[in-house]
Every structure is written in C-alpha cells, then in structure tokens.
Write an enzyme that holds these catalytic residues in place. Structure first.
Site, PDB file in Angstrom:
ATOM      1  N   LYS A 199       0.843  -1.205   0.000  1.00  0.00           N
ATOM      2  CA  LYS A 199       0.000   0.000   0.000  1.00  0.00           C
ATOM      3  C   LYS A 199       0.873   1.248   0.000  1.00  0.00           C
ATOM      4  O   LYS A 199       1.503   1.583   0.997  1.00  0.00           O
ATOM      5  CB  LYS A 199      -0.932   0.045   1.213  1.00  0.00           C
ATOM      6  CG  LYS A 199      -2.008   1.132   0.994  1.00  0.00           C
ATOM      7  CD  LYS A 199      -2.607   1.690   2.238  1.00  0.00           C
ATOM      8  CE  LYS A 199      -1.809   2.761   2.907  1.00  0.00           C
ATOM      9  NZ  LYS A 199      -1.659   4.008   2.139  1.00  0.00           N
ATOM     10  N   GLU A 274       9.940   0.940  10.498  1.00  0.00           N
ATOM     11  CA  GLU A 274      10.989   1.949  10.318  1.00  0.00           C
ATOM     12  C   GLU A 274      10.306   3.284  10.531  1.00  0.00           C
ATOM     13  O   GLU A 274       9.485   3.697   9.715  1.00  0.00           O
ATOM     14  CB  GLU A 274      11.588   1.801   8.910  1.00  0.00           C
ATOM     15  CG  GLU A 274      12.960   2.407   8.800  1.00  0.00           C
ATOM     16  CD  GLU A 274      12.923   3.744   8.132  1.00  0.00           C
ATOM     17  OE1 GLU A 274      12.868   4.750   8.873  1.00  0.00           O
ATOM     18  OE2 GLU A 274      12.931   3.794   6.892  1.00  0.00           O
ATOM     19  N   CYS A 308      13.525  10.498   7.474  1.00  0.00           N
ATOM     20  CA  CYS A 308      13.425  10.013   8.850  1.00  0.00           C
ATOM     21  C   CYS A 308      14.758  10.169   9.562  1.00  0.00           C
ATOM     22  O   CYS A 308      14.809  10.271  10.779  1.00  0.00           O
ATOM     23  CB  CYS A 308      12.960   8.568   8.844  1.00  0.00           C
ATOM     24  SG  CYS A 308      13.802   7.584   7.618  1.00  0.00           S
ATOM     25  N   GLU A 405      10.072  15.353  16.105  1.00  0.00           N
ATOM     26  CA  GLU A 405      10.423  15.292  14.687  1.00  0.00           C
ATOM     27  C   GLU A 405       9.598  16.338  13.929  1.00  0.00           C
ATOM     28  O   GLU A 405       8.368  16.334  13.997  1.00  0.00           O
ATOM     29  CB  GLU A 405      10.099  13.895  14.145  1.00  0.00           C
ATOM     30  CG  GLU A 405      10.406  13.745  12.667  1.00  0.00           C
ATOM     31  CD  GLU A 405      10.254  12.300  12.188  1.00  0.00           C
ATOM     32  OE1 GLU A 405       9.167  11.725  12.356  1.00  0.00           O
ATOM     33  OE2 GLU A 405      11.237  11.762  11.651  1.00  0.00           O
TER      34      GLU A 405
HETATM   35  P1  NAI Z   1       1.778   8.195   8.462  1.00  0.00           P
HETATM   36  O1  NAI Z   1       2.548   7.348   9.420  1.00  0.00           O
HETATM   37  O2  NAI Z   1       0.367   8.535   8.817  1.00  0.00           O
HETATM   38  O3  NAI Z   1       1.762   7.507   6.999  1.00  0.00           O
HETATM   39  C1  NAI Z   1       2.659   6.542   6.533  1.00  0.00           C
HETATM   40  C2  NAI Z   1       1.901   5.411   5.846  1.00  0.00           C
HETATM   41  O4  NAI Z   1       1.063   4.779   6.803  1.00  0.00           O
HETATM   42  C3  NAI Z   1       0.976   5.861   4.710  1.00  0.00           C
HETATM   43  O5  NAI Z   1       0.967   4.874   3.707  1.00  0.00           O
HETATM   44  C4  NAI Z   1      -0.374   5.907   5.393  1.00  0.00           C
HETATM   45  O6  NAI Z   1      -1.454   5.745   4.489  1.00  0.00           O
HETATM   46  C5  NAI Z   1      -0.282   4.740   6.335  1.00  0.00           C
HETATM   47  N1  NAI Z   1      -1.179   4.800   7.489  1.00  0.00           N
HETATM   48  C6  NAI Z   1      -1.639   5.899   8.137  1.00  0.00           C
HETATM   49  N2  NAI Z   1      -2.462   5.540   9.131  1.00  0.00           N
HETATM   50  C7  NAI Z   1      -2.522   4.193   9.138  1.00  0.00           C
HETATM   51  C8  NAI Z   1      -3.205   3.224   9.926  1.00  0.00           C
HETATM   52  N3  NAI Z   1      -3.985   3.582  10.931  1.00  0.00           N
HETATM   53  N4  NAI Z   1      -3.017   1.916   9.646  1.00  0.00           N
HETATM   54  C9  NAI Z   1      -2.216   1.521   8.641  1.00  0.00           C
HETATM   55  N5  NAI Z   1      -1.563   2.383   7.852  1.00  0.00           N
HETATM   56  C10 NAI Z   1      -1.702   3.713   8.093  1.00  0.00           C
HETATM   57  O7  NAI Z   1       2.604   9.520   8.242  1.00  0.00           O
HETATM   58  P2  NAI Z   1       2.062  10.939   7.708  1.00  0.00           P
HETATM   59  O8  NAI Z   1       0.767  11.247   8.375  1.00  0.00           O
HETATM   60  O9  NAI Z   1       2.109  10.929   6.266  1.00  0.00           O
HETATM   61  O10 NAI Z   1       3.192  11.888   8.274  1.00  0.00           O
HETATM   62  C11 NAI Z   1       3.169  12.282   9.651  1.00  0.00           C
HETATM   63  C12 NAI Z   1       4.550  12.324  10.234  1.00  0.00           C
HETATM   64  O11 NAI Z   1       5.102  11.013  10.215  1.00  0.00           O
HETATM   65  C13 NAI Z   1       5.559  13.160   9.489  1.00  0.00           C
HETATM   66  O12 NAI Z   1       5.474  14.508   9.838  1.00  0.00           O
HETATM   67  C14 NAI Z   1       6.844  12.531   9.938  1.00  0.00           C
HETATM   68  O13 NAI Z   1       7.194  13.037  11.201  1.00  0.00           O
HETATM   69  C15 NAI Z   1       6.499  11.060  10.079  1.00  0.00           C
HETATM   70  N6  NAI Z   1       6.893  10.278   8.892  1.00  0.00           N
HETATM   71  C16 NAI Z   1       8.006   9.488   8.964  1.00  0.00           C
HETATM   72  C17 NAI Z   1       8.447   8.806   7.855  1.00  0.00           C
HETATM   73  C18 NAI Z   1       9.653   7.948   7.882  1.00  0.00           C
HETATM   74  O14 NAI Z   1      10.320   7.815   6.861  1.00  0.00           O
HETATM   75  N7  NAI Z   1       9.969   7.286   8.980  1.00  0.00           N
HETATM   76  C19 NAI Z   1       7.769   8.918   6.570  1.00  0.00           C
HETATM   77  C20 NAI Z   1       6.562   9.701   6.602  1.00  0.00           C
HETATM   78  C21 NAI Z   1       6.174  10.364   7.741  1.00  0.00           C
END
Ligand code: NAI
Ligand code: MG
Length: 501
Positions: A199, A274, A308, A405
């Site tokens: 996904k 991660e 990240c 972050e």
């Molecule tokens: P997110 O963690 O909500 O999204 C990442 C992925 O998880 C997306 O594919 C999203 O559709 C999915 N997702 C979201 N809620 C979910 C759920 N309940 N169950 C299963 N999958 C789910 O991150 P978002 O909202 O895009 O960004 C928020 C913050 O997260 C950013 O400001 C940053 O701090 C952090 N982040 C960290 C990343 C990394 O590389 N470790 C990448 C993206 C965001």
C-alpha cells in the site's frame, strides 16, 4: 482545480500516464476499487490535482491478500528456483534503469522533489536495491548444527536449519521516497520468496503503480505483487489487521507504527517498523569545517528535511559554533526553492498541505518559546507547499522543536562545551535512527560512534545509503533493519530439522 500541472514540460509517457485514472494491481490485473471510488493525488508545487487513483479499502485488501495467498501456496512462484526469482528481481532493476527519466518525472511531480535529485538518487538507488536483493535470492542458507543430547547417549543426528519465506506480507510505505521505499520493501520480500500486498502512501501513489507495470513486464507471476493504493485509516488499517497476512512491514510515523503493532495482535503477525527520528549531528571543534558546514546543511535540507534520518538536532562545539551556524545559514539562504521540474530548483515544496501546516506549526512553537531564525522561518510562497530552509538558534532541550520530529527543512542548532557530555545530550531523545559526527580525530570519532544509541552513525559524511548497508532504528525509531543481508531476517523464518541417523 486544474488537470495536469505543467503538462507542457512533462515527458509524454508521463503525461499519458497521468491523464488516465490509475487502477490497482490485484492478481495480475489492473482493476477499479470494489467501491468504484477514486481519490486525487496533488502536485505539491501548485496544490492542483495531478491524477486520480482507484481508492482501495478493506474489500480490495481482502482480494489482494487472497491473490497473494494463492500465489504463495501454489502456482509458478511457489515452484520457482531461487535463481529464477533472483533473475526476475535483477530484471526489474534493469527495467527501472531503462525508465529512469520517466520515474524521475513521476516522483518529482507527485512528491515535489527536484527532478535532478530523483534522477540522480531515488531511481538509481531503487534499481540498485533490486539488483542487490536479486543476488541474495540464491544465498539464503541455513546451518548444520552438531547436537550433544545428554539423554540419548550414543545417538547420532543430522540437524540443520531451513530459512523459509514468512508468507504473505503486507507493506505500508510513506511519501518521502515513494519509489525507493517500495524498492526497500519489495526487494527483500521477493528475494526470500514471499508474496506481497503493497500500500503506497495516499500522497504519492503514482511511481509504485508504474512500478507495478514493470513488475508485470519483468515476468513476475500474477498475485506475487499486488498494489492497493488508498488511505491509511482504511486500506492501511485493513492490511495491518488482516488475519491472513503473515507479516507487516511499515515505514512512517511512530504514532501509526504503534497502531500497527496493536492491529497485528489478532493473528500475531510479525511486524517490522521503520519510524521517525530526531537525529543528532555533532560537530567537534577539530572538524574540517569546509566539509562539515555544507555536510550539516545537506544533512537537514536534503529532501526538504523530509527524511526520517535528517540531521535535525545540530550540536556544535562552542569555539566554532558561530562560524558553523552562520555558514549553514548562508547555505540555507542560497538554496533555490521552487517546483521540482524547474532545473534551477534545489529544494521543492513539502509533500502536502498537512505537512506544510505541521512544519509551520513547529516554527511558531519554536518562536513562541524563544528560538530565533538565522535563516528562513516562514512559508515560502503563496501557492504550493513551500517552506524556507530554516536555521534556529537560541534553542534548548525542553523546546518542542528540539524534542520532536519536524520533518521539514528546519534545523535546531545548540552549542556544547564539554565533549564528554555531548553523547548524553545526543542520546537524550525517544528516537534512535541516525547520527552524524564530524571530527579529524579518528579515535574520538569511533569512540563516539560506539556510544551513540542509533541504528546508523555517519562520520564526516551524512545521508550515505547503500543497498548493502543495514538501516533502522534503536529505541522508538523502529524494529528490524532495512537493506543489507539483515533485512532478509524480516522476511524469513527458521525451521530446525532434526533427523536421527
Ligand atoms: P503516516 O505514518 O500517517 O503515513 C505513513 C503510511 O502509513 C501511509 O501509507 C499511510 O497511508 C499509512 N497509514 C496511516 N495511518 C494508518 C493506519 N492507521 N493503519 C495503517 N496504515 C496507516 O505519516 P504521515 O501522516 O504521512 O506523516 C506524519 C509524520 O510522520 C511526518 O510529519 C513525519 O514526522 C512522520 N513520517 C516518517 C516517515 C519515515 O520515513 N519514517 C515517513 C513519513 C512520515
Ligand atoms: Mg498520518
């Protein structure tokens, strides 16, 4: 709302890809969502709709898992030799290379990153990852183990371990490196013989969907890779909770990572994560400042700080503090911020309005707690999700901007006087993803690296990635490692076989 942003400048293959509503890949077929719903993906440099995409949810995830299960248990993938699997994965890497420009355009348009960067880094790294993992397919070996069983005196045994694929894998990825994250996840899963439901992030589904076409072109059997775009709370949550998924691999926020762990309890599926970071970057006074200053700037500003592992907490030894922060501020002011497709652009927009508001919220919080900006500090344009590259000083450990972050082009800089104490300060955070150390003293460099609680430590460099180098988090930055041979552990399970002979 516009249609295709800046279509005049776009590679024609990309323009036609964007012009057609994109479907999802299930069991080797491109299909609409069961619900018939679609969702828009935006060009973050304009806020305009770039393309529409089938919106998967629980019903589509169910179909995709069913296809992945069938492909895992029977059919050609199940029967393939490790060498045949490896060749398919290698071929996928080569196909990506043949489409570098096209993928760079898609990535730049959907995510906002400069085309030049996508072309030089994202796409080639993804291709390399596939080739590296293709090589592993034939090298996943068990051990033979001598036994000394005390209660069967004189008995002889032949005992060995098999490393078997874990099964059907759910993979949920973020938007900061859409194609590369897909590669990091798919490469090892395929090398080990798993089947996948992927996904992509709702902000950036396009390159994964185009990759799905290359996966078919490479000749992977139907159902081995299924790609279901959709939102996290619906499609993502359904995948994480699915009772017939054996393992879920997630990259994204620590908050959602914790939700994934809870969702996995139903069938106790294996989980790798991660997650976020607030990585310390430490510049000692004996560092070569001509490399440390641009290095520290790029540690935070690369990919607009949406990494990240971004070097977002900068600690500089007092005697060189002013010179370093002024140097980084100068560097920040010179960065050309603009649309990803503009060849002059060095930094694009943030990925979404949500991220823009989040980052601007952090800036306001920093200012209200007394931080000062040596460069930047604000939204950068009326249209699109641009933020100025920002250097904050007069910050202290208690501030939100230092603890949390930000995931934007914002570095907090703090001086330190005692080189003995700096490790403690660097480790004083819930995250432990990465760290940087800048010094000419090699003993100090390696001693400090040993004391830092992080999955990656860079010395006199930053953001260096290689398919062979494991990457992942200590503490709340995650579970398990991506890349290297370590990632194969995420996708295999060990069977001990013991035969009396
Ligand atoms: P997110 O963690 O909500 O999204 C990442 C992925 O998880 C997306 O594919 C999203 O559709 C999915 N997702 C979201 N809620 C979910 C759920 N309940 N169950 C299963 N999958 C789910 O991150 P978002 O909202 O895009 O960004 C928020 C913050 O997260 C950013 O400001 C940053 O701090 C952090 N982040 C960290 C990343 C990394 O590389 N470790 C990448 C993206 C965001
Ligand atoms: Mg979210």
């Amino acid at each position: 709302m516009g249609t295709i942003a800046s279509s005049a400048q776009i590679d024609p293959r990309v323009a036609s890809f964007l012009a057609t509503p994109r479907k999802m890949l299930i069991n080797g077929n491109w299909v609409d969502a069961v619900s018939g719903k679609t969702f828009p993906t935006y060009d973050p440099s304009t806020g305009e709709v770039l393309a529409t995409v089938a919106e998967g949810d629980k019903a589509d995830i169910d179909l995709a898992v069913k296809a992945a299960r069938k492909a895992f248990e029977s059919g050609p993938w199940h029967k393939m030799t490790a060498s045949q699997r490896g060749r398919l994965i290698w071929k996928l890497g080569d196909l990506l290379d043949q489409h570098t420009v096209e993928f760079a355009y898609l990535e730049s348009l959907d995510n906002g990153k400069p085309l030049t960067i996508a072309r030089a880094a994202d796409v080639p790294l993804a291709a390399e990852l596939f080739r590296y993992m293709g090589g592993w397919a034939t090298k996943i070996e068990g051990n033979t183990i001598p036994l000394s069983v005390p209660y069967t005196p004189g008995a002889k045994y032949l005992s060995y371990t098999l490393r078997e694929p874990i099964g059907v894998v759910g993979q949920i990825i973020p938007w900061n490196f859409p194609l590369l994250m897909a590669a990091w996840k798919l490469g090892p899963a395929l090398a080990t013989g798993c089947t996948v439901v992927l996904k992509p992030a709702e902000q950036t589904p396009l390159s994964a969907l185009r990759l799905g076409e290359l996966i078919q072109e490479a000749g992977f059997p139907e159902g081995v890779v299924n790609i279901v775009p959709g939102y996290g709370e619906t499609a993502g949550a359904a995948l994480a909770a699915h009772m017939d998924v054996d393992k879920v691999a997630f990259t994204g926020s620590t908050e959602v990572g914790k939700t994934i762990v809870h969702a996995a309890t139903g069938n106790l599926k294996k989980v790798s994560l991660e997650l976020g970071g607030k990585s310390p970057n430490v510049i000692f006074k004996d560092a070569d400042l001509d490399t440390a200053i641009p290095g520290a700037a790029s540690a935070i500003f690369f990919n607009h700080g949406q990494c990240c592992c971004a070097g977002s907490r900068l600690y500089v030894e007092k005697p060189v503090f002013d010179r370093v922060v002024e140097g980084i501020a100068e560097n920040a002011k010179k960065i050309q911020v603009g649309a990803g497709l503009d060849p002059a652009t060095q930094m694009g927009p943030l990925v979404s309005e949500e991220q823009l508001n989040r980052v601007c919220g952090y800036l306001e919080s920093g200012f209200s707690q007394g931080a000062k900006a040596l460069a930047g500090g604000h939204k950068a344009a009326d249209k699109g999700y641009f933020v100025e590259p920002t250097v904050l000083v007069d910050t202290s450990e208690q501030m939100k901007v230092v603890q949390e972050e930000i995931f934007g082009p914002v570095v907090v800089a703090m001086p330190f006087s005692d080189p003995e104490e700096i490790v403690e300060r660097a480790n004083d955070n819930v995250y432990g993803l990465a760290a940087g150390i800048w010094t000419k003293d090699i003993s100090k460099a390696h001693r400090t690296a040993e004391l830092i609680k992080a999955g990656t430590v860079w010395i006199n460099c930053y953001n260096i990635f290689d398919a062979g180098l494991p990457f992942g988090g200590y503490k709340q930055s995650g579970w398990g490692r991506e890349m290297g041979h370590e990632v194969l552990n995420n996708y295999t399970q060990t069977k001990a076989v013991c035969a009396r002979i």
